[in-house]
Design a protein around this motif. Sequence first.
Motif, mmCIF file in Angstrom:
data_model
loop_
_atom_site.group_PDB
_atom_site.id
_atom_site.type_symbol
_atom_site.label_atom_id
_atom_site.label_comp_id
_atom_site.label_asym_id
_atom_site.label_seq_id
_atom_site.Cartn_x
_atom_site.Cartn_y
_atom_site.Cartn_z
ATOM 1 N N ASP A 1 1.109 -1.166 0.111
ATOM 2 C CA ASP A 1 0.231 0.093 -0.025
ATOM 3 C C ASP A 1 0.891 1.366 0.102
ATOM 4 O OD1 ASP A 1 -2.281 -1.636 -0.224
ATOM 5 O OD2 ASP A 1 -2.438 -1.270 1.676
ATOM 6 N N PHE B 1 2.216 1.504 -3.310
ATOM 7 C CA PHE B 1 1.042 2.222 -4.917
ATOM 8 C C PHE B 1 0.835 3.994 -4.191
ATOM 9 C CE2 PHE B 1 0.646 -2.060 -5.593
ATOM 10 C CZ PHE B 1 -0.143 -2.032 -7.087
ATOM 11 N N ALA C 1 3.306 6.302 -5.719
ATOM 12 C CA ALA C 1 4.040 5.356 -7.481
ATOM 13 C C ALA C 1 3.884 6.272 -8.477
ATOM 14 C CB ALA C 1 3.232 4.238 -8.068
ATOM 15 N N HIS D 1 3.301 5.749 -11.762
ATOM 16 C CA HIS D 1 1.608 4.802 -12.642
ATOM 17 C C HIS D 1 1.583 3.851 -11.696
ATOM 18 C CE1 HIS D 1 0.178 5.168 -16.493
ATOM 19 N NE2 HIS D 1 -0.155 3.453 -16.218
ATOM 20 N N VAL D 2 0.317 3.958 -11.899
ATOM 21 C CA VAL D 2 -0.529 2.245 -11.806
ATOM 22 C C VAL D 2 -1.224 1.791 -13.079
ATOM 23 C CG1 VAL D 2 -1.844 1.742 -9.808
ATOM 24 C CG2 VAL D 2 -0.757 3.385 -9.323
ATOM 25 N N THR D 3 -0.924 0.785 -13.253
ATOM 26 C CA THR D 3 -1.247 -0.155 -14.102
ATOM 27 C C THR D 3 -2.745 -0.554 -13.354
ATOM 28 O OG1 THR D 3 0.061 0.717 -15.688
ATOM 29 C CG2 THR D 3 -1.870 -1.671 -16.426
ATOM 30 N N ARG D 4 -4.160 -0.561 -13.804
ATOM 31 C CA ARG D 4 -4.889 -1.981 -12.817
ATOM 32 C C ARG D 4 -5.629 -2.571 -13.813
ATOM 33 N NH1 ARG D 4 -10.664 -1.717 -11.947
ATOM 34 N NH2 ARG D 4 -11.139 -2.122 -9.501
ATOM 35 N N GLU E 1 -3.192 -4.760 -9.577
ATOM 36 C CA GLU E 1 -2.620 -3.508 -9.884
ATOM 37 C C GLU E 1 -0.847 -3.549 -9.812
ATOM 38 O OE1 GLU E 1 -5.249 -0.644 -7.659
ATOM 39 O OE2 GLU E 1 -5.011 -2.773 -6.617
ATOM 40 N N ALA F 1 2.716 -1.093 -9.514
ATOM 41 C CA ALA F 1 2.732 0.121 -9.071
ATOM 42 C C ALA F 1 3.989 0.710 -9.931
ATOM 43 C CB ALA F 1 2.956 0.508 -7.582
ATOM 44 N N ASP G 1 7.695 3.151 -10.823
ATOM 45 C CA ASP G 1 8.452 4.683 -10.483
ATOM 46 C C ASP G 1 8.597 4.870 -12.002
ATOM 47 O OD1 ASP G 1 10.580 3.935 -11.759
ATOM 48 O OD2 ASP G 1 11.963 3.607 -10.174
ATOM 49 N N ARG H 1 -0.210 -5.872 -6.471
ATOM 50 C CA ARG H 1 -1.605 -5.839 -5.903
ATOM 51 C C ARG H 1 -2.605 -6.782 -6.408
ATOM 52 N NH1 ARG H 1 -2.869 -0.097 -2.312
ATOM 53 N NH2 ARG H 1 -3.316 -0.143 -4.445
ATOM 54 N N THR I 1 9.995 -6.817 -8.192
ATOM 55 C CA THR I 1 9.232 -6.173 -8.112
ATOM 56 C C THR I 1 9.601 -6.414 -6.221
ATOM 57 O OG1 THR I 1 8.143 -6.628 -9.263
ATOM 58 C CG2 THR I 1 6.008 -6.369 -7.578
#
Lengths: 272, 170, 791
Positions: free
Chosen positions: C179, C182, C185, C187-190, C306, C308, C310, C319, C352
Amino acid sequence: MHDFKYARPASLAAAATLVKKGGADPVFLAGGQTLIPALKMRLRKPSTVIDLAAIKGLDGIAEKKGKGKDKGLTVVVGALTTHAAVAGSKLVKARIPALAALAEGIGDPQVRHRGTLGGSIANADPAADYPAAVIALHAEVVTNKRSISGDAFFKGFFETALKPGEIVTAVNFRVPDKAAYMKFAQPASRFALVGVLVAKFGAEVRVAVTGAGASVFRVPDMEKALAKSFSAAALDGIKVSPKDLNSDIHAAADYRAHLIGVLAKRAVEACG
Amino acid sequence: MPRVALTVNGKAVTAEVEGRTLLVQLLRENLGLTGTHVGCDTSQCGACTVHVNGRSVKSCTMLAVQAASSAVTTIEGLANGTELHPMQEAFREHHGLQCGFCTPGMVMSAIDLARHNPEADETQVREWLEGNLCRCTGYHNIVKAILAGIKAMLGNAPRGKSAKSRGTSS
Amino acid sequence: MTHQPNPTGIGAALKRKEDPRFLRGKGRYTDDINLPGQSYAYFLRSAYAHARIKKIDTRAAKKARGVVAVYTSADTAKLGGLPCGWLIHSKDGSPMKEGKHPVLAEGKVRHVGDPVAVIIAETLAQARDAAELVEIDFAELPAVVDMAKAQNKGAAAVHDVAPDNVCYDWELGDKAAVDAAFATAAHVTRLELTNNRLAANPIEPRAAIGDYSSATGEHTLYTTSQNPHVIRLLMGAFVLQIPEHKIRVIAPDVGGGFGSKIYHYAEEALVTWAAAQLERPVKWTSDRSEAFLSDAQGRDHKTVVELALDKDGKFLALRESTLANMGAYLSTFASVIPTWLHGTLLAGQYTTPAIYCNVKAIYTSTVAVDAYRGAGRPEATFLLERVIDLAALETGRDPVELRRLNFIQPHQFPYQTPVALVYDSGNYQATMDQALKAADYAGFEKRRQAAKARGKLRGIGVASYIEACGIAPSNVAGALGARAGLYEAATVRVNPTGSVSVMTGSHSHGQGHETTFAQVVSDKLGIAFDQVEIVHGDTAKIPFGMGTYGSRSIAVGGSAIVKAMDKIIAKGKKIAAHMLEAAEGDMTFENGAFKVAGTDRQKSFGEVAFSAYVPHKYPLDTVEPGLEETAFYDPKNFTFPAGTYICEVEIDPDTGAVEIVAFHAADDFGNIINPMIVEGQVHGGLAQGIGQALFEHCVYDDAGQLVSGSFMDYCMPRADNLPSFNVATSVTVCTHNPLGVKGCGEAGAIGSPPAVINAIVNALKDYGVTHIEMPATPQKIWRAIRSAKKK
């Protein structure tokens, strides 16, 4: 499967007699590629299975000149002619290559070695290929009792004009100027998800669709447009309504409707 | 019960069967020819493929009584003693089998193709196998084996006569 | 051990020993076996997905022609339930909820196909005829099909012990660290995705024959199993309460398994039990329709993932939240698949640093779900390789470069992941490079343009997978909830004339163990390949075994054989030393001969074997006669095969039809025993993975009916659906087993689904498509294109 009496009459007359004596639910056996799986699943419970294989004269392919005002050639295919025989026939390939190609695409090689034209159309599976040929190629279905116009043969979902005890003996396909069949196969069964046969006879064009509805049907808008101008472009903008088309896990009605348009164009292009 | 007389792998046989007895049941249960397998009940997997009068058919979709007076060839009828049929040999050479269950049907189908279209290319072999499912090999080596097997069968017989290659019944 | 190249040893592409019998139709599969006096069982199965059984009337059926017996739960309720072999604990510490899995339905049915009665008759046709006379009065209950709705208040409960249909709610990883990552981050891709439900469909349907001898009290079960000893243990101890020494389980030739033949099934217990009741053999053979309703199915996850990153594209955290379908009953290994075989793989080939995974297992009114080729690892690889591709798309990076940037580097091994595993070896750059070169990745744009000129949309997709094979160190497995050990056993019996019989607990059902294991023995003992016989699949012949699944046979079973051979060699040295009047410590063994080091004095393996059985001039005071050794090998770690797959597709934009025009696989399986067999394993895995990506789907309707319940609707990949495959391997040696092997059985099925879907999404990139669910049918692709056009 349930047990049944097995009979193998040597003539159409003997077969007819067996039907009368055959108890509650006699059934004819041609190539058996649909009937036998249905029996195995216990979906049908016939009292007698009447095997037509020993009756002479029900297979073979020939051509004949038309009668009366219609002088056109027809190709006569005996009801017990296998799909493989139609696909491999020099005569069919020369006169109606689209019919040979259609037969080559039915089932798989082993099914084609047993399955027959008569069995297929009498069963009237809405996803079978031959019904498109019967309709688009102005066929005449000959039985042991009469001759039925192809247009009047298919009545609905697994339903034909055949009366109890009536046996298909041959189908006369009219030789078109040009014709092509395009099939988009259901991926698992390889039956037609949609199949479109386009045939041109002089000024008349027929577009028959199988797989998409409860039974084979024609597309008058396409036929009219193609009669005016026999080109794929002539079909631009013609939409087939998804109303009344089949929907299942493989294709919803709107996708089938769309495929009819695509396949019809491709069939016209293939006609050259 | 109907009595059926036919030829299986070159030998005349007769059997009492029910009307509903399938050809594959006659082969497996009455004649003990268990090389012909059953993998589905909708006529698709082709594990039951045999030759009837020289053409490949699905023996699970044919009544035994329909085979009366026919000549049937099964996988057991191919090898000549300890010498494998060229198509069998090609499957071994190219690792065209893993668990072996679809194999008899594949080999019977492939031999029919060799006789039907001895010039088949990879695409045509793949299309011909529409009626034969394999879950182990991804078909890659089966296709290789069949292409090689066809060549080997042609090599064993003058071109054009390959259709009558040894071990099949027509 | 040094040795000269052995033409029948490790690394040789030998033709298989098993082939002649299969090619001649002389294989002996369970349904090929017929016992004197045999009767036939037919299982009457529920047509309802969920219903209370009010009454069963079997009187008419019992009187029908040929009927020997009709049994229902009134007869079998005293038997134990079919057990689950792995206990999972929820994150709150509570054990998973286990409802009884009865041999025949007790009180209610929980899925279409749940067996309610069994009819045993003189012929199968008679049994089926009589089954139509059994009258069952069902009171239908609401079916539980959708996993999300299953948890709602008021939803029907499949099992009373799990009123909300949640079997367990499991987690792995450091949630707080994830958490936090995230939160910072760049950028977060979901991505929400489904891992589609599959049927294993080995071409041989399951079968079982029970037999009983009242003279000896011994029960024999012939069954289509990947692990006969496991069946003996589970059936004897948990279901029938028969001690193991009175049960013999034989798994003869088995026509493919892919996981579905691991489990202990009701039919096996029933025929074994009924044979004893009736004192005559009872045979059951599934047909394909029945297989769709009774073989455990695979996959079926609904996931939110998801990632995260940099600002430079380095992965910061992953996650995942998943609903995993258990079906109506917990099958033998069902509980471990979406947990320890899934969550632990989420690091993939990447560094990761923080990963968190939450899996809720849900009961539904559907056939049980368990391991299918890959088992948990395909699900992990799919979500990971899809979310990475989507992240590349969103951040404008090349998907290959994004992967490279995050690869674990060769110098970092052994590598501790944040999800419990320690990878021993690998070189992910190497397999990536190998795949890129084979695929001419650099030349792709030209091919895309050429396809465009032909009216086709061409796409390329890359996926890099890792798997954990060779399950498993028993101490670790036990700590994680396994109710069994996961070693393997082997006996190496050197016969007096020098030939060797190897009794292995691994089971071959297509993998070619009779060949590869014999190569290992030929290599290590320096004897001829045809002097080695591999015996498997019979609990009366083999000391013990945990069986074949999880790509474990060569890594665990092979290692057990090596360990037993080491004991043989050690004993042989003692015997040879005596024969040569040398010191045991001076003895060496190489190229099939025991030698006195530094001299030319030697005894052949055959001479030593003969001496062991004809112990004249033999050191009987210190060495026993005979030359036979048994070893149990417990793996020290999992093995970690890895690789990169590249798929190229062409899409017909008018119909949505997809053609796979090229497929390249570059794998690292460690050392390879037989490259021909390894390639074949990869081909088969690829076909199954491509099948998942494009064709296969178990579809249940809202009433719980399996709509795709035959090959007419469940699309099996056919030869004309697939291309020829381009496969290659490179080697980093496994560091902790004696053969340096990693296993190859599942890789193809694990790495290929994301490669295919990535290729399809790539082909559709001009339409703004970001994801396509599996199977990517023409209709789905057509809809994606159409909705993009509407925008």
